[in-house]
Scaffold this motif. Structure first.
Motif, PDB file in Angstrom:
ATOM      1  N   ILE A  70     -59.055  11.077  57.154  1.00  0.00           N
ATOM      2  CA  ILE A  70     -60.021  10.469  58.054  1.00  0.00           C
ATOM      3  C   ILE A  70     -59.862   8.951  58.065  1.00  0.00           C
ATOM      4  CG2 ILE A  70     -62.484  10.141  58.472  1.00  0.00           C
ATOM      5  CD1 ILE A  70     -62.868  12.917  57.127  1.00  0.00           C
ATOM      6  N   LEU A  71     -59.668   8.355  56.900  1.00  0.00           N
ATOM      7  CA  LEU A  71     -59.538   6.909  56.763  1.00  0.00           C
ATOM      8  C   LEU A  71     -58.104   6.548  56.389  1.00  0.00           C
ATOM      9  CD1 LEU A  71     -62.682   6.276  54.535  1.00  0.00           C
ATOM     10  CD2 LEU A  71     -62.517   5.904  56.988  1.00  0.00           C
ATOM     11  N   LYS A  72     -57.753   5.304  56.620  1.00  0.00           N
ATOM     12  CA  LYS A  72     -56.473   4.823  56.109  1.00  0.00           C
ATOM     13  C   LYS A  72     -56.578   4.784  54.589  1.00  0.00           C
ATOM     14  CE  LYS A  72     -55.328   2.044  60.082  1.00  0.00           C
ATOM     15  NZ  LYS A  72     -55.036   0.701  60.594  1.00  0.00           N
ATOM     16  N   ASN A  73     -55.456   4.913  53.914  1.00  0.00           N
ATOM     17  CA  ASN A  73     -55.466   5.030  52.460  1.00  0.00           C
ATOM     18  C   ASN A  73     -56.071   3.817  51.765  1.00  0.00           C
ATOM     19  OD1 ASN A  73     -54.340   7.570  52.609  1.00  0.00           O
ATOM     20  ND2 ASN A  73     -52.248   6.833  52.410  1.00  0.00           N
ATOM     21  N   ASN A  74     -55.759   2.615  52.237  1.00  0.00           N
ATOM     22  CA  ASN A  74     -56.328   1.429  51.583  1.00  0.00           C
ATOM     23  C   ASN A  74     -57.820   1.302  51.858  1.00  0.00           C
ATOM     24  OD1 ASN A  74     -56.032   0.745  54.260  1.00  0.00           O
ATOM     25  ND2 ASN A  74     -55.328  -1.328  53.854  1.00  0.00           N
ATOM     26  N   VAL A  75     -58.266   1.754  53.020  1.00  0.00           N
ATOM     27  CA  VAL A  75     -59.698   1.741  53.327  1.00  0.00           C
ATOM     28  C   VAL A  75     -60.427   2.740  52.434  1.00  0.00           C
ATOM     29  CG1 VAL A  75     -61.422   2.193  55.131  1.00  0.00           C
ATOM     30  CG2 VAL A  75     -59.316   0.978  55.700  1.00  0.00           C
ATOM     31  N   TYR A  76     -59.811   3.890  52.206  1.00  0.00           N
ATOM     32  CA  TYR A  76     -60.400   4.909  51.338  1.00  0.00           C
ATOM     33  C   TYR A  76     -60.538   4.391  49.908  1.00  0.00           C
ATOM     34  CZ  TYR A  76     -60.922   9.233  48.722  1.00  0.00           C
ATOM     35  OH  TYR A  76     -61.368  10.199  47.876  1.00  0.00           O
ATOM     36  N   ASP A  77     -59.491   3.720  49.400  1.00  0.00           N
ATOM     37  CA  ASP A  77     -59.557   3.161  48.049  1.00  0.00           C
ATOM     38  C   ASP A  77     -60.665   2.120  47.939  1.00  0.00           C
ATOM     39  OD1 ASP A  77     -57.532   4.766  47.160  1.00  0.00           O
ATOM     40  OD2 ASP A  77     -55.965   3.235  47.372  1.00  0.00           O
ATOM     41  N   ASN A  78     -60.793   1.281  48.950  1.00  0.00           N
ATOM     42  CA  ASN A  78     -61.865   0.284  48.940  1.00  0.00           C
ATOM     43  C   ASN A  78     -63.240   0.932  49.050  1.00  0.00           C
ATOM     44  OD1 ASN A  78     -60.156  -1.892  48.615  1.00  0.00           O
ATOM     45  ND2 ASN A  78     -59.869  -2.168  50.809  1.00  0.00           N
ATOM     46  N   ALA A  79     -63.335   2.029  49.782  1.00  0.00           N
ATOM     47  CA  ALA A  79     -64.610   2.752  49.878  1.00  0.00           C
ATOM     48  C   ALA A  79     -64.988   3.357  48.526  1.00  0.00           C
ATOM     49  CB  ALA A  79     -64.524   3.838  50.944  1.00  0.00           C
ATOM     50  N   MET A  80     -64.012   3.873  47.793  1.00  0.00           N
ATOM     51  CA  MET A  80     -64.290   4.427  46.464  1.00  0.00           C
ATOM     52  C   MET A  80     -64.740   3.330  45.505  1.00  0.00           C
ATOM     53  SD  MET A  80     -63.982   7.678  46.520  1.00  0.00           S
ATOM     54  CE  MET A  80     -64.711   7.535  48.128  1.00  0.00           C
ATOM     55  N   LYS A  81     -64.119   2.156  45.605  1.00  0.00           N
ATOM     56  CA  LYS A  81     -64.557   1.022  44.778  1.00  0.00           C
ATOM     57  C   LYS A  81     -65.978   0.615  45.141  1.00  0.00           C
ATOM     58  CE  LYS A  81     -59.970  -1.004  44.284  1.00  0.00           C
ATOM     59  NZ  LYS A  81     -59.131  -2.165  44.622  1.00  0.00           N
ATOM     60  N   ALA A  82     -66.290   0.615  46.442  1.00  0.00           N
ATOM     61  CA  ALA A  82     -67.640   0.255  46.884  1.00  0.00           C
ATOM     62  C   ALA A  82     -68.665   1.260  46.381  1.00  0.00           C
ATOM     63  CB  ALA A  82     -67.690   0.161  48.408  1.00  0.00           C
ATOM     64  N   VAL A  83     -68.346   2.538  46.445  1.00  0.00           N
ATOM     65  CA  VAL A  83     -69.255   3.571  45.926  1.00  0.00           C
ATOM     66  C   VAL A  83     -69.481   3.358  44.441  1.00  0.00           C
ATOM     67  CG1 VAL A  83     -69.424   6.043  45.413  1.00  0.00           C
ATOM     68  CG2 VAL A  83     -68.753   5.301  47.685  1.00  0.00           C
ATOM     69  N   TRP A  84     -68.428   3.029  43.704  1.00  0.00           N
ATOM     70  CA  TRP A  84     -68.547   2.799  42.268  1.00  0.00           C
ATOM     71  C   TRP A  84     -69.470   1.622  41.979  1.00  0.00           C
ATOM     72  CZ3 TRP A  84     -67.897  -0.635  38.340  1.00  0.00           C
ATOM     73  CH2 TRP A  84     -67.793  -0.113  37.059  1.00  0.00           C
TER      74      TRP A  84
END
Length: 137
Positions: A70-84
């Protein structure tokens, strides 16, 4: 080339369910000394179950990225960091709010159940780097 996983996510993965288990055991001991024993047992076991359930549901939700992209890979990684980080902030806010602004059993309940935010941190740490790889037929 995959980016290196941040140290705080690695530390969260290593803690796993050991940290919530220690939190709930400490809450059980404190609750047995300061609250009713039955409520301390129920709240401690209930919060540990909620950590497990929330972690599983959040992991399921986060795993959609690996299968659909659904998301670009770097956007997904940044979203996981934001959730954390957001989960960490809410964990700290909830603990301090229950210590300083609540009284009696509400303080105990809020303090013990604040560990549920750690499950979002754990799910984000486990699912970080789950990149979508296009399957060619």
């Amino acid at each position: 080339m995959l980016p290196k996983k941040p140290n705080y996510l690695i530390a969260t993965e290593k803690l796993g369910f050991k940290f919530p288990l220690a939190w709930c055991i400490a809450a059980l001991v404190i609750g047995a000394a300061t609250q009713e024993v039955s409520s301390a047992i129920f709240i401690s076991i209930g919060s540990l179950f909620m950590v497990w359930l929330t972690c599983k549901l959040a992991s399921l939700f986060f795993s959609f990225q690996q299968h659909s992209g659904i998301l670009k890979n770097n956007v997904y990684d940044n979203a996981m960091k934001a959730v954390w980080f957001i989960s960490l902030i809410y964990l700290l806010i909830n603990v301090f709010q229950s210590i300083f602004f609540q009284q009696g059993s509400a303080s105990f309940l809020g303090g013990v159940f604040s560990i549920v935010y750690f499950s979002f941190m754990l799910a984000a740490a486990n699912k970080w780097g789950m990149h979508y790889v296009e399957k060619r037929v």
